[in-house]
Scaffold this active site. Sequence first.
Site, PDB file in Angstrom:
ATOM      1  CG  ASN A 147      42.163  31.038  40.773  1.00  0.00           C
ATOM      2  OD1 ASN A 147      43.218  31.236  41.365  1.00  0.00           O
ATOM      3  ND2 ASN A 147      41.669  31.907  39.909  1.00  0.00           N
TER       4      ASN A 147
ATOM      5  CD  GLU B 285      44.835  38.347  38.887  1.00  0.00           C
ATOM      6  OE1 GLU B 285      43.702  38.872  39.032  1.00  0.00           O
ATOM      7  OE2 GLU B 285      45.009  37.123  38.857  1.00  0.00           O
TER       8      GLU B 285
ATOM      9  CB  CYS C 216      40.399  37.109  38.641  1.00  0.00           C
ATOM     10  SG  CYS C 216      40.901  36.560  40.279  1.00  0.00           S
TER      11      CYS C 216
ATOM     12  CD  GLU D 193      51.331  38.783  38.371  1.00  0.00           C
ATOM     13  OE1 GLU D 193      52.061  37.943  38.925  1.00  0.00           O
ATOM     14  OE2 GLU D 193      50.104  38.811  38.493  1.00  0.00           O
TER      15      GLU D 193
END
Length: 454
Positions: free
Chosen positions: A132, A230, A264, A433
């Site tokens: 994505n 993630e 997300c 992150e």
Amino acid sequence: MTAQHHVLNPATEEVVRTVPATTAAEVDAAVARAAAAQRQWAAAAPADRARLLRRFAAVVDDHVEELARLEVLEAGHTIGNARWEAGNARDLFDYAAGGVERLNGRQIPVPGGLDITVLEPLGVVGVIAPWNFPMPIAAWGTAPALAAGNAVLLKPAETTPLTALRLAELALEAGLPEHLFQVLPGAGDVAGNALVEHPGVAKIVFTGSTWVGKQIMAKCADRVKRVTLELGGKSPNIVFADSDLDAAAAATPMSFLDNSGQDCCARTRILVQRSVYDRFLDLLAPAIESVVVGDPSDEKTQMGPLISRTQLDRVRSYVPDDAKAIRGTAPEGPGFWFQPTVLTDLAPDAPAACEEVFGPVAAVLPFEDEEDAVRLANATDYGLSGSIWTRDVGRALRVSRAVQAGNLSVNSHSSVRYWTPFGGYKQSGLGRELGPDALTAFTETKNVFISTEA
């Protein structure tokens, strides 16, 4: 014969390129090469490593337009988004370079001697990137891992390997040591699995579905291998009656339509206080209907296609033909197109209201008061991001503290900045992150005590 994978243009369904798929044996050889390169890289002076990473950022900057066009071809991203993504990868390498010479340990007061800590690189890091956001998320793991003195093996998604392969070429052009940063395109259950299970890989950084993330976590547990995950999201967009409704409605479409909803962080649960629910829908409808969906290479396009036929079928399964909805338009014919859609009159536990659709579909739900808004916002297994619209500063702070999510925005939809930490609560992931502490996630802390006793 080596397996091949066809990369399709999601807007036309035409084959863009055919890429060899990495085998498990090739992963094993890549790990050996990376380990040798990493030892030399870690031994280099910090200033030299920083200089090379800044040069890498500069070379990426010289190729931003080329990388963006590749992203349009393989991922169907709008050209505007793709340029931002290439620039974000550039900025991540530049930002990480600034941390190389600031990766400091500590001196801790203790009796009888001197105690210091040293941050040492892990070794070889495996980064498994999604389709994505192929460029930025690849750089999220790669940039700080390299800056901390590690080697990186990047496994891009099967559908989007082209920008990753080009980044590896640009790394060599910038002067990074050979084999320090390698790209291993191929299937997740072959190349990805080989990375996860390889004893020579010290850490896995994975971005993708929660289902796959759980499998990776379980396999890493067998070797007590470090992992950053993630994963999914079902983020709320909470609109209170005291907010600027015009601003909230105008900003809502791209909060879940950006990247065709394949994000997300997409705010796919629109929670609106009941007293302004109807007014908000009246404002939202023309905003949704006006979104320009079409050729991603066109500068005016705001939303492109979905990544694949599989993803298109998945999104369609959440939207019955007779569903009550506000709908935009999308092209017909070749390509994986789905129109912008806001579902109304749904129960809070309906699949589209509580499962991650990963497409341009949102559900709008009413709430009564602040307590009810928080309850609805937290009624999900995920906790990645969200937005809160209100003019009341106290309410903004209370709700921000109460909503179980790692990244929240007040009166905006921003979630990701490379200089601030990013990650999720609950089943949205593990670890953080980006931000000033990103490099330390790729190090071991070694404690050394030096006795001063005679």
